[in-house]
Design a protein around this motif. Structure first.
Motif, PDB file in Angstrom:
ATOM      1  N   GLN A   1      -5.019 -10.195  11.580  1.00  0.00           N
ATOM      2  CA  GLN A   1      -3.807  -9.601  12.141  1.00  0.00           C
ATOM      3  C   GLN A   1      -2.864 -10.692  12.649  1.00  0.00           C
ATOM      4  O   GLN A   1      -1.653 -10.623  12.440  1.00  0.00           O
ATOM      5  CB  GLN A   1      -4.171  -8.647  13.271  1.00  0.00           C
ATOM      6  CG  GLN A   1      -2.977  -7.906  13.831  1.00  0.00           C
ATOM      7  CD  GLN A   1      -3.382  -6.902  14.898  1.00  0.00           C
ATOM      8  OE1 GLN A   1      -4.536  -6.859  15.317  1.00  0.00           O
ATOM      9  NE2 GLN A   1      -2.446  -6.100  15.328  1.00  0.00           N
ATOM     10  N   GLU A   2      -3.420 -11.726  13.304  1.00  0.00           N
ATOM     11  CA  GLU A   2      -2.589 -12.827  13.784  1.00  0.00           C
ATOM     12  C   GLU A   2      -1.942 -13.562  12.615  1.00  0.00           C
ATOM     13  O   GLU A   2      -0.762 -13.935  12.678  1.00  0.00           O
ATOM     14  CB  GLU A   2      -3.430 -13.794  14.616  1.00  0.00           C
ATOM     15  CG  GLU A   2      -3.844 -13.230  15.954  1.00  0.00           C
ATOM     16  CD  GLU A   2      -4.837 -14.123  16.677  1.00  0.00           C
ATOM     17  OE1 GLU A   2      -5.247 -15.168  16.131  1.00  0.00           O
ATOM     18  OE2 GLU A   2      -5.218 -13.757  17.809  1.00  0.00           O
ATOM     19  N   GLU A   3      -2.697 -13.783  11.546  1.00  0.00           N
ATOM     20  CA  GLU A   3      -2.149 -14.468  10.376  1.00  0.00           C
ATOM     21  C   GLU A   3      -1.040 -13.635   9.724  1.00  0.00           C
ATOM     22  O   GLU A   3      -0.023 -14.170   9.280  1.00  0.00           O
ATOM     23  CB  GLU A   3      -3.257 -14.770   9.358  1.00  0.00           C
ATOM     24  CG  GLU A   3      -4.229 -15.832   9.827  1.00  0.00           C
ATOM     25  CD  GLU A   3      -3.551 -17.169  10.086  1.00  0.00           C
ATOM     26  OE1 GLU A   3      -2.758 -17.617   9.248  1.00  0.00           O
ATOM     27  OE2 GLU A   3      -3.819 -17.761  11.143  1.00  0.00           O
ATOM     28  N   ARG A   4      -1.236 -12.332   9.673  1.00  0.00           N
ATOM     29  CA  ARG A   4      -0.194 -11.466   9.115  1.00  0.00           C
ATOM     30  C   ARG A   4       1.072 -11.535   9.960  1.00  0.00           C
ATOM     31  O   ARG A   4       2.183 -11.579   9.433  1.00  0.00           O
ATOM     32  CB  ARG A   4      -0.677 -10.022   9.060  1.00  0.00           C
ATOM     33  CG  ARG A   4      -1.647  -9.742   7.965  1.00  0.00           C
ATOM     34  CD  ARG A   4      -2.060  -8.289   7.975  1.00  0.00           C
ATOM     35  NE  ARG A   4      -3.081  -8.050   6.988  1.00  0.00           N
ATOM     36  CZ  ARG A   4      -3.955  -7.079   7.057  1.00  0.00           C
ATOM     37  NH1 ARG A   4      -3.926  -6.236   8.076  1.00  0.00           N
ATOM     38  NH2 ARG A   4      -4.849  -6.913   6.118  1.00  0.00           N
ATOM     39  N   THR A   5       0.897 -11.538  11.277  1.00  0.00           N
ATOM     40  CA  THR A   5       2.044 -11.625  12.182  1.00  0.00           C
ATOM     41  C   THR A   5       2.776 -12.940  11.968  1.00  0.00           C
ATOM     42  O   THR A   5       4.015 -12.967  11.892  1.00  0.00           O
ATOM     43  CB  THR A   5       1.582 -11.509  13.645  1.00  0.00           C
ATOM     44  OG1 THR A   5       0.873 -10.281  13.799  1.00  0.00           O
ATOM     45  CG2 THR A   5       2.744 -11.539  14.596  1.00  0.00           C
ATOM     46  N   LYS A   6       2.028 -14.042  11.857  1.00  0.00           N
ATOM     47  CA  LYS A   6       2.655 -15.345  11.612  1.00  0.00           C
ATOM     48  C   LYS A   6       3.398 -15.345  10.278  1.00  0.00           C
ATOM     49  O   LYS A   6       4.511 -15.867  10.183  1.00  0.00           O
ATOM     50  CB  LYS A   6       1.600 -16.447  11.606  1.00  0.00           C
ATOM     51  CG  LYS A   6       1.028 -16.760  12.957  1.00  0.00           C
ATOM     52  CD  LYS A   6      -0.058 -17.820  12.823  1.00  0.00           C
ATOM     53  CE  LYS A   6      -0.794 -18.051  14.118  1.00  0.00           C
ATOM     54  NZ  LYS A   6      -1.909 -18.996  13.948  1.00  0.00           N
ATOM     55  N   ALA A   7       2.786 -14.779   9.246  1.00  0.00           N
ATOM     56  CA  ALA A   7       3.422 -14.747   7.936  1.00  0.00           C
ATOM     57  C   ALA A   7       4.693 -13.909   7.964  1.00  0.00           C
ATOM     58  O   ALA A   7       5.716 -14.308   7.398  1.00  0.00           O
ATOM     59  CB  ALA A   7       2.444 -14.193   6.892  1.00  0.00           C
ATOM     60  N   CYS A   8       4.642 -12.777   8.637  1.00  0.00           N
ATOM     61  CA  CYS A   8       5.842 -11.924   8.738  1.00  0.00           C
ATOM     62  C   CYS A   8       6.942 -12.626   9.517  1.00  0.00           C
ATOM     63  O   CYS A   8       8.114 -12.541   9.154  1.00  0.00           O
ATOM     64  CB  CYS A   8       5.496 -10.593   9.396  1.00  0.00           C
ATOM     65  SG  CYS A   8       4.557  -9.497   8.327  1.00  0.00           S
ATOM     66  N   ALA A   9       6.566 -13.336  10.588  1.00  0.00           N
ATOM     67  CA  ALA A   9       7.563 -14.066  11.371  1.00  0.00           C
ATOM     68  C   ALA A   9       8.192 -15.171  10.535  1.00  0.00           C
ATOM     69  O   ALA A   9       9.420 -15.357  10.543  1.00  0.00           O
ATOM     70  CB  ALA A   9       6.921 -14.653  12.623  1.00  0.00           C
ATOM     71  N   GLY A  10       7.376 -15.884   9.785  1.00  0.00           N
ATOM     72  CA  GLY A  10       7.893 -16.938   8.905  1.00  0.00           C
ATOM     73  C   GLY A  10       8.808 -16.376   7.837  1.00  0.00           C
ATOM     74  O   GLY A  10       9.869 -16.939   7.537  1.00  0.00           O
ATOM     75  N   LEU A  11       8.425 -15.260   7.259  1.00  0.00           N
ATOM     76  CA  LEU A  11       9.257 -14.626   6.238  1.00  0.00           C
ATOM     77  C   LEU A  11      10.572 -14.143   6.829  1.00  0.00           C
ATOM     78  O   LEU A  11      11.631 -14.286   6.213  1.00  0.00           O
ATOM     79  CB  LEU A  11       8.495 -13.454   5.607  1.00  0.00           C
ATOM     80  CG  LEU A  11       9.159 -12.750   4.440  1.00  0.00           C
ATOM     81  CD1 LEU A  11       9.407 -13.730   3.301  1.00  0.00           C
ATOM     82  CD2 LEU A  11       8.303 -11.601   3.959  1.00  0.00           C
TER      83      LEU A  11
END
Length: 98
Positions: free
Chosen positions: A54-64
């Motif tokens: 979930q943390e990795e998904r959040t980071k990826a969404c923030a980066g995107l």
């Protein structure tokens, strides 16, 4: 056989049967507890993995999202620069020879 002896044999038989049933029930419950413990051991790892994912998904969404904002800013800057150049050409200000 006397009446007292038969009564004692029945009592001993019932007591031994109760002890055997208790031992069997305890053995069954212990096996079940051990199996449940084995099945529950991976769950904390799954929970940790889920949290990490979930943390990795959040980071990826923030980066995107940040990348999208940068592209939008660049497109607006190009568009506004291009529009300013067009306006200048239309009104004879930029690069016109009179």
């Amino acid at each position: 056989m006397e009446f007292g002896t038969a009564t004692q044999l029945i009592t001993v038989g019932a007591t031994l049967s109760g002890v055997v049933l208790t031992l069997l029930a305890n053995a069954y419950l212990e096996r079940r507890r051990a199996r449940d413990t084995r099945e529950l051991e991976p769950m904390p790892l799954d929970a940790e993995h889920s949290t990490w994912l979930q943390e990795e998904r959040t980071k990826a969404c923030a980066g995107l999202s940040l990348a999208g904002e940068e592209v939008e800013r660049a497109a607006i800057a190009r568009s506004s620069a291009h529009s300013c150049a067009e306006v200048g050409v239309r009104f004879g200000r930029a690069g016109s020879t009179r």
